[in-house]
Design a protein around this motif. Structure first.
Motif, PDB file in Angstrom:
ATOM      1  N   ARG A 288      12.161   8.498   0.695  1.00 31.91           N
ATOM      2  CA  ARG A 288      10.792   8.585   1.213  1.00 31.91           C
ATOM      3  C   ARG A 288      10.131   9.916   0.865  1.00 31.91           C
ATOM      4  O   ARG A 288       8.955  10.101   1.121  1.00 31.91           O
ATOM      5  N   THR A 289      10.879  10.849   0.316  1.00 35.52           N
ATOM      6  CA  THR A 289      10.333  12.146  -0.089  1.00 35.52           C
ATOM      7  C   THR A 289       9.994  12.080  -1.572  1.00 35.52           C
ATOM      8  O   THR A 289      10.866  11.861  -2.406  1.00 35.52           O
TER       9      THR A 289
ATOM     10  N   VAL B  19       5.954   7.956   3.825  1.00 36.03           N
ATOM     11  CA  VAL B  19       6.464   8.844   2.779  1.00 36.03           C
ATOM     12  C   VAL B  19       5.958  10.256   3.040  1.00 36.03           C
ATOM     13  O   VAL B  19       5.059  10.470   3.861  1.00 36.03           O
ATOM     14  N   ILE B  20       6.545  11.197   2.331  1.00 35.21           N
ATOM     15  CA  ILE B  20       6.097  12.589   2.392  1.00 35.21           C
ATOM     16  C   ILE B  20       6.306  13.168   0.991  1.00 35.21           C
ATOM     17  O   ILE B  20       7.112  12.649   0.225  1.00 35.21           O
TER      18      ILE B  20
ATOM     19  N   LEU C 153      12.013   1.939  -1.866  1.00 34.41           N
ATOM     20  CA  LEU C 153      10.618   2.025  -1.425  1.00 34.41           C
ATOM     21  C   LEU C 153       9.952   0.645  -1.407  1.00 34.41           C
ATOM     22  O   LEU C 153       9.204   0.329  -0.479  1.00 34.41           O
ATOM     23  N   GLU C 154      10.233  -0.164  -2.398  1.00 33.59           N
ATOM     24  CA  GLU C 154       9.674  -1.524  -2.418  1.00 33.59           C
ATOM     25  C   GLU C 154      10.205  -2.339  -1.249  1.00 33.59           C
ATOM     26  O   GLU C 154       9.470  -3.142  -0.669  1.00 33.59           O
ATOM     27  N   ALA C 155      11.450  -2.120  -0.871  1.00 35.21           N
ATOM     28  CA  ALA C 155      12.036  -2.820   0.275  1.00 35.21           C
ATOM     29  C   ALA C 155      11.321  -2.445   1.576  1.00 35.21           C
ATOM     30  O   ALA C 155      11.345  -3.208   2.543  1.00 35.21           O
ATOM     31  N   GLU C 156      10.675  -1.272   1.582  1.00 33.50           N
ATOM     32  CA  GLU C 156       9.927  -0.831   2.765  1.00 33.50           C
ATOM     33  C   GLU C 156       8.441  -1.184   2.660  1.00 33.50           C
ATOM     34  O   GLU C 156       7.645  -0.752   3.480  1.00 33.50           O
ATOM     35  N   GLY C 157       8.083  -1.947   1.635  1.00 35.77           N
ATOM     36  CA  GLY C 157       6.707  -2.435   1.520  1.00 35.77           C
ATOM     37  C   GLY C 157       5.794  -1.657   0.592  1.00 35.77           C
ATOM     38  O   GLY C 157       4.613  -1.985   0.471  1.00 35.77           O
ATOM     39  N   HIS C 158       6.293  -0.645  -0.069  1.00 35.37           N
ATOM     40  CA  HIS C 158       5.462   0.142  -0.978  1.00 35.37           C
ATOM     41  C   HIS C 158       5.358  -0.530  -2.344  1.00 35.37           C
ATOM     42  O   HIS C 158       6.289  -1.185  -2.795  1.00 35.37           O
TER      43      HIS C 158
ATOM     44  N   PHE D   2       0.086   6.427   3.255  1.00 34.63           N
ATOM     45  CA  PHE D   2       1.370   6.281   3.934  1.00 34.63           C
ATOM     46  C   PHE D   2       2.030   7.613   4.271  1.00 34.63           C
ATOM     47  O   PHE D   2       3.182   7.645   4.687  1.00 34.63           O
ATOM     48  N   LEU D   3       1.277   8.702   4.086  1.00 37.95           N
ATOM     49  CA  LEU D   3       1.849  10.030   4.322  1.00 37.95           C
ATOM     50  C   LEU D   3       2.204  10.225   5.787  1.00 37.95           C
ATOM     51  O   LEU D   3       1.390   9.963   6.675  1.00 37.95           O
TER      52      LEU D   3
END
Length: 159
Positions: free
Chosen positions: A106-107, A59-60, A129-134, A154-155
């Motif tokens: 992701r931003t 993420v950023i 975001l949850e689908a990417e593991g967050h 995760f930055l």
């Protein structure tokens, strides 16, 4: 943003509005707040280009993008209002395209907060975001906000 279905965000994304440009500010409070007087305005497409670099699982924040633009342009800071608007434009432009997606979800906003102004609002961003593991956490009782838990870990590092 209002009436998103009526706007051509891809046209907005490619409208540079005479940017990039610099402005020297003279307001003492703003200079103290932002740490200098040389303010940079990046065009919308530059935000999109940076947002595309953030890989799956990373993420950023808009603030990190602004810091990157200030550093690479030689400015003291990047103008914050247009930054938020241009990130939203990049998100909606991606949403309107049938291919060539920008991973706008992701931003994040400051402190890892999810952005209600993205397509589908916070719920859609949360799902992606949850689908990417967050892990997404909720804060507040009346003014409920959502954040990526431990987002700092995760930055994505812009170089």
């Amino acid at each position: 943003m209002a009436k998103e279905d009526k706007k051509d965000f891809n046209a907005m994304l490619h409208d540079s509005k005479d940017m990039p440009k610099f402005q020297i500010i003279t307001d003492r409070k703003s200079i103290e707040k932002y740490g200098g007087s040389k303010m940079y305005f990046a065009p919308p497409i530059d935000y999109d280009k940076v947002m595309r670099q953030v890989p799956h699982g990373k993420v950023i924040t808009v603030g990190k993008i602004r810091e990157y633009f200030a550093k690479t342009s030689g400015a003291d800071f990047t103008e914050p209002i247009t930054a938020g608007i241009f990130v939203s434009i990049a998100a909606w432009a991606s949403y309107q395209r049938s291919n060539d997606e920008t991973p706008y979800w992701r931003t994040l906003k400051a402190k890892g907060e999810l952005n209600a102004k993205y397509p589908g609002g916070v719920e859609a961003q949360k799902e992606k975001l949850e689908a990417e593991g967050h892990v997404i956490i909720q804060k507040g009782r009346k003014n409920i906000r959502y954040y990526v838990k431990d987002y700092e870990k995760f930055l994505f590092d812009l170089r």
